[in-house]
Design a protein around this motif. Sequence first.
Motif, PDB file in Angstrom:
ATOM      1  N   THR A  40       0.869  -1.174  -0.001  1.00 31.60           N
ATOM      2  CA  THR A  40      -0.078  -0.037  -0.076  1.00 31.60           C
ATOM      3  C   THR A  40       1.019   1.355   0.021  1.00 31.60           C
ATOM      4  OG1 THR A  40       0.151  -0.012   2.469  1.00 31.60           O
ATOM      5  CG2 THR A  40      -1.788  -1.229   1.415  1.00 31.60           C
ATOM      6  N   GLU A  42       0.936   3.371   2.194  1.00 36.50           N
ATOM      7  CA  GLU A  42       1.249   3.517   3.655  1.00 36.50           C
ATOM      8  C   GLU A  42       2.242   2.604   3.971  1.00 36.50           C
ATOM      9  OE1 GLU A  42      -1.957   2.805   2.852  1.00 36.50           O
ATOM     10  OE2 GLU A  42      -2.765   4.527   3.019  1.00 36.50           O
ATOM     11  N   GLN A  43       2.685   1.632   3.192  1.00 36.32           N
ATOM     12  CA  GLN A  43       3.796   0.695   3.655  1.00 36.32           C
ATOM     13  C   GLN A  43       5.103   0.620   2.673  1.00 36.32           C
ATOM     14  OE1 GLN A  43       0.993  -2.623   4.674  1.00 36.32           O
ATOM     15  NE2 GLN A  43       2.646  -3.176   6.135  1.00 36.32           N
ATOM     16  N   HIS A  68      -9.989  -3.813  -1.304  1.00 30.42           N
ATOM     17  CA  HIS A  68     -10.910  -4.576  -2.151  1.00 30.42           C
ATOM     18  C   HIS A  68     -10.643  -4.591  -3.626  1.00 30.42           C
ATOM     19  CE1 HIS A  68     -13.489  -4.700   1.443  1.00 30.42           C
ATOM     20  NE2 HIS A  68     -13.816  -3.396   1.321  1.00 30.42           N
ATOM     21  N   GLY A  94      -1.061  -6.360   4.175  1.00 30.25           N
ATOM     22  CA  GLY A  94      -2.578  -7.161   4.571  1.00 30.25           C
ATOM     23  C   GLY A  94      -3.002  -7.664   3.418  1.00 30.25           C
ATOM     24  N   GLY A  95      -4.356  -7.918   3.785  1.00 32.95           N
ATOM     25  CA  GLY A  95      -5.025  -8.748   2.650  1.00 32.95           C
ATOM     26  C   GLY A  95      -5.327  -7.791   1.684  1.00 32.95           C
ATOM     27  N   SER A  96      -5.029  -6.544   1.689  1.00 26.87           N
ATOM     28  CA  SER A  96      -5.378  -5.705   0.474  1.00 26.87           C
ATOM     29  C   SER A  96      -4.143  -5.838  -0.654  1.00 26.87           C
ATOM     30  CB  SER A  96      -5.481  -4.194   0.643  1.00 26.87           C
ATOM     31  OG  SER A  96      -6.630  -3.952   1.529  1.00 26.87           O
ATOM     32  N   THR A 117       1.537  -8.750   6.818  1.00 31.24           N
ATOM     33  CA  THR A 117       1.784  -8.009   8.142  1.00 31.24           C
ATOM     34  C   THR A 117       0.569  -7.676   8.967  1.00 31.24           C
ATOM     35  OG1 THR A 117       1.623  -6.017   6.776  1.00 31.24           O
ATOM     36  CG2 THR A 117       3.655  -6.783   7.117  1.00 31.24           C
ATOM     37  N   THR A 118      -0.657  -8.530   8.609  1.00 27.15           N
ATOM     38  CA  THR A 118      -1.735  -8.089   9.398  1.00 27.15           C
ATOM     39  C   THR A 118      -2.200  -9.702   9.722  1.00 27.15           C
ATOM     40  OG1 THR A 118      -3.525  -8.288   7.747  1.00 27.15           O
ATOM     41  CG2 THR A 118      -2.642  -6.359   8.192  1.00 27.15           C
ATOM     42  N   ALA A 120      -5.266 -10.950   8.588  1.00 28.13           N
ATOM     43  CA  ALA A 120      -6.451 -11.547   7.838  1.00 28.13           C
ATOM     44  C   ALA A 120      -6.362 -12.595   7.134  1.00 28.13           C
ATOM     45  CB  ALA A 120      -6.388 -10.162   6.593  1.00 28.13           C
ATOM     46  N   THR A 125      -5.120 -18.574   1.269  1.00 33.67           N
ATOM     47  CA  THR A 125      -6.204 -18.937   0.695  1.00 33.67           C
ATOM     48  C   THR A 125      -6.154 -18.856  -1.004  1.00 33.67           C
ATOM     49  OG1 THR A 125      -7.388 -16.954   0.340  1.00 33.67           O
ATOM     50  CG2 THR A 125      -7.609 -17.858   2.606  1.00 33.67           C
ATOM     51  N   ILE A 127      -8.742 -17.853  -2.589  1.00 34.75           N
ATOM     52  CA  ILE A 127      -9.926 -17.007  -2.820  1.00 34.75           C
ATOM     53  C   ILE A 127      -9.442 -15.544  -3.359  1.00 34.75           C
ATOM     54  CG2 ILE A 127     -11.827 -15.649  -1.535  1.00 34.75           C
ATOM     55  CD1 ILE A 127     -11.429 -17.814   0.549  1.00 34.75           C
ATOM     56  N   LYS A 136     -18.009  -5.929  -5.426  1.00 41.21           N
ATOM     57  CA  LYS A 136     -16.931  -7.001  -5.270  1.00 41.21           C
ATOM     58  C   LYS A 136     -17.336  -8.390  -5.528  1.00 41.21           C
ATOM     59  CE  LYS A 136     -13.276  -7.863  -1.976  1.00 41.21           C
ATOM     60  NZ  LYS A 136     -12.736  -7.713  -0.659  1.00 41.21           N
ATOM     61  N   LEU A 155       7.589  -7.771  11.531  1.00 38.53           N
ATOM     62  CA  LEU A 155       7.087  -6.853  10.704  1.00 38.53           C
ATOM     63  C   LEU A 155       5.712  -6.385  11.292  1.00 38.53           C
ATOM     64  CD1 LEU A 155       8.042  -8.699   7.531  1.00 38.53           C
ATOM     65  CD2 LEU A 155       9.052  -6.575   8.497  1.00 38.53           C
ATOM     66  N   THR A 158       4.800  -2.865  14.287  1.00 39.33           N
ATOM     67  CA  THR A 158       4.201  -1.576  13.521  1.00 39.33           C
ATOM     68  C   THR A 158       2.436  -1.590  13.357  1.00 39.33           C
ATOM     69  OG1 THR A 158       4.574  -2.106  11.383  1.00 39.33           O
ATOM     70  CG2 THR A 158       6.154  -0.650  12.475  1.00 39.33           C
TER      71      THR A 158
HETATM   72  P1  NAD Z   1      -5.359  -3.788   4.712  1.00 42.45           P
HETATM   73  O1  NAD Z   1      -4.417  -4.788   3.969  1.00 42.45           O
HETATM   74  O2  NAD Z   1      -6.430  -3.112   4.010  1.00 42.45           O
HETATM   75  O3  NAD Z   1      -4.514  -2.872   5.584  1.00 42.45           O
HETATM   76  C1  NAD Z   1      -5.091  -2.066   6.551  1.00 42.45           C
HETATM   77  C2  NAD Z   1      -3.821  -0.749   6.603  1.00 42.45           C
HETATM   78  O4  NAD Z   1      -2.841  -1.187   7.289  1.00 42.45           O
HETATM   79  C3  NAD Z   1      -3.328  -0.536   5.178  1.00 42.45           C
HETATM   80  O5  NAD Z   1      -2.922   0.867   5.079  1.00 42.45           O
HETATM   81  C4  NAD Z   1      -1.982  -1.028   5.427  1.00 42.45           C
HETATM   82  O6  NAD Z   1      -0.856  -0.543   4.806  1.00 42.45           O
HETATM   83  C5  NAD Z   1      -1.593  -0.985   6.827  1.00 42.45           C
HETATM   84  N1  NAD Z   1      -0.801  -2.064   7.628  1.00 42.45           N
HETATM   85  C6  NAD Z   1      -0.794  -3.275   7.179  1.00 42.45           C
HETATM   86  N2  NAD Z   1      -0.056  -3.916   8.041  1.00 42.45           N
HETATM   87  C7  NAD Z   1       0.676  -3.119   8.719  1.00 42.45           C
HETATM   88  C8  NAD Z   1       1.823  -3.147   9.722  1.00 42.45           C
HETATM   89  N3  NAD Z   1       2.215  -4.216  10.042  1.00 42.45           N
HETATM   90  N4  NAD Z   1       2.153  -1.933  10.246  1.00 42.45           N
HETATM   91  C9  NAD Z   1       1.597  -0.740  10.005  1.00 42.45           C
HETATM   92  N5  NAD Z   1       0.531  -0.919   9.046  1.00 42.45           N
HETATM   93  C10 NAD Z   1       0.180  -1.887   8.382  1.00 42.45           C
HETATM   94  O7  NAD Z   1      -6.099  -4.552   6.088  1.00 42.45           O
HETATM   95  P2  NAD Z   1      -6.506  -6.420   6.189  1.00 42.45           P
HETATM   96  O8  NAD Z   1      -7.541  -6.373   7.020  1.00 42.45           O
HETATM   97  O9  NAD Z   1      -5.202  -7.021   6.326  1.00 42.45           O
HETATM   98  O10 NAD Z   1      -7.211  -6.882   4.821  1.00 42.45           O
HETATM   99  C11 NAD Z   1      -8.416  -6.504   4.346  1.00 42.45           C
HETATM  100  C12 NAD Z   1      -8.682  -6.832   2.832  1.00 42.45           C
HETATM  101  O11 NAD Z   1      -8.232  -8.160   2.586  1.00 42.45           O
HETATM  102  C13 NAD Z   1     -10.144  -6.773   2.480  1.00 42.45           C
HETATM  103  O12 NAD Z   1     -10.234  -6.275   1.346  1.00 42.45           O
HETATM  104  C14 NAD Z   1     -10.621  -8.225   2.581  1.00 42.45           C
HETATM  105  O13 NAD Z   1     -11.912  -8.435   1.878  1.00 42.45           O
HETATM  106  C15 NAD Z   1      -9.276  -8.985   2.120  1.00 42.45           C
HETATM  107  N6  NAD Z   1      -9.256 -10.358   2.520  1.00 42.45           N
HETATM  108  C16 NAD Z   1      -9.122 -11.345   1.689  1.00 42.45           C
HETATM  109  C17 NAD Z   1      -8.980 -12.608   1.982  1.00 42.45           C
HETATM  110  C18 NAD Z   1      -9.093 -13.618   0.898  1.00 42.45           C
HETATM  111  O14 NAD Z   1      -8.862 -14.924   1.369  1.00 42.45           O
HETATM  112  N7  NAD Z   1      -9.082 -13.442  -0.194  1.00 42.45           N
HETATM  113  C19 NAD Z   1      -8.995 -12.964   3.526  1.00 42.45           C
HETATM  114  C20 NAD Z   1      -8.943 -11.682   4.435  1.00 42.45           C
HETATM  115  C21 NAD Z   1      -9.264 -10.596   3.965  1.00 42.45           C
END
Ligand code: NAD
Length: 353
Positions: A40, A42-43, A68, A94-96, A117-118, A120, A125, A127, A136, A155, A158
């Motif tokens: 992203t 941000e990262q 999304h 993360g998931g995005s 780094t999250t 999610a 998967t 998916i 979506k 990682l 943060t």
């Molecule tokens: P995200 O990836 O949108 O991250 C949210 C924010 O946190 C972003 O700005 C990111 O840069 C920041 N961030 C992430 N890790 C960080 C860290 N370690 N330190 C600081 N900032 C950090 O959030 P998410 O919840 O991980 O992902 C959500 C998206 O993933 C949704 O679109 C969801 O539908 C999708 N998803 C898909 C699946 C799948 O199997 N396809 C599973 C779960 C989620």
Amino acid sequence: MKTFTYTANASRVVFGPGALQALPAEIERLGAKRALVLSTPEQVDAARRVAALLGERAAGLFPKAVMHVPIETAREARDEAKRLGADCAVAIGGGSTTGLGKAIALDSGLPILAIPTTYAGSEMTPIYGLTEGGVKKTGRDARVLPRTVIYDPELTLTLPLAMTLTSALNAIAHAAEGLYAHDGNPITALMAEEGIRASAAAMQVLAGDPKNLEARSNALYGAWLCGSVLGAVSMGLHHKLCHTLGGSFNLPHAETHTVILPHALAYNAAQAPGAMARVARALGVRDAARGVYDLAARHGAPTSLKAIGMSADGLDRAAELAVANQYPNPRPLERAALRALLQRAFDGEPPQT
Ligand code: NAD
């Protein structure tokens, strides 16, 4: 024991503090020479660090992942991968960000190496999701499953505390629904219970000490297990509701999971007593739904849809959308009961168990 079928998703996992250092060797193992690094905006610093580690094996950066996976972003990333002659994608985030990698793989078959780094769980998967014209769509395709996943808890240090808690509850939601999935099996049930236990235990520590590396490791271990469950079995009411609320009302992903999960579990409780017993055991509580609600409330995570941006006049439509097409769930989807569920979630009341 009931009859079951289990397809394990094959990926390689490298886990541990400092595991990021294994990246060059892991890229070599994939036979790749030109990696496009995704993140992203941000990262972008994390993405630059990854590119520096890769040296001449980094083809370029694409730090434009957003929630999304809008089709326009996916197209731009696919074009950039072609222009640079990339032979793999490295997704750090993360998931995005993982989702953007999947969009590239879906089109080109390029292998993905994910560095989550999250919590999610998308990295585990097959998916994918793509958003076109505000809608979506999700699907399953073996090509989008990351070939290699590097889990480095350092990682995640943060990750802001609020996101840490909601993201861990997002992981717990995958496992909890996996426990009553119609196509579940004893292996995914083991992963689910242990994933919930590890995630909840990590949350308790991280709430007071977000930089605790041992707890960060446990949270990532839990996320891995919970993500594996999501990748292997079908989800039910909870994920359907969250998909509806996220897609049609633009509510934030992890927060929506956090608010809805206790209510979805309460809705299904009587029809899935075995699953509830395992969730409760993993949390160390008597009642699964109440235990999840308390876990969120105790640490200040959101418990109401109102607090995360839902408007009251959308609740009727959300209930309509949720029952629009029936899908496997322990308890049939009843409009009036779902409307009541949504009202409780909107108001932030405890689940009706
Ligand atoms: P995200 O990836 O949108 O991250 C949210 C924010 O946190 C972003 O700005 C990111 O840069 C920041 N961030 C992430 N890790 C960080 C860290 N370690 N330190 C600081 N900032 C950090 O959030 P998410 O919840 O991980 O992902 C959500 C998206 O993933 C949704 O679109 C969801 O539908 C999708 N998803 C898909 C699946 C799948 O199997 N396809 C599973 C779960 C989620």
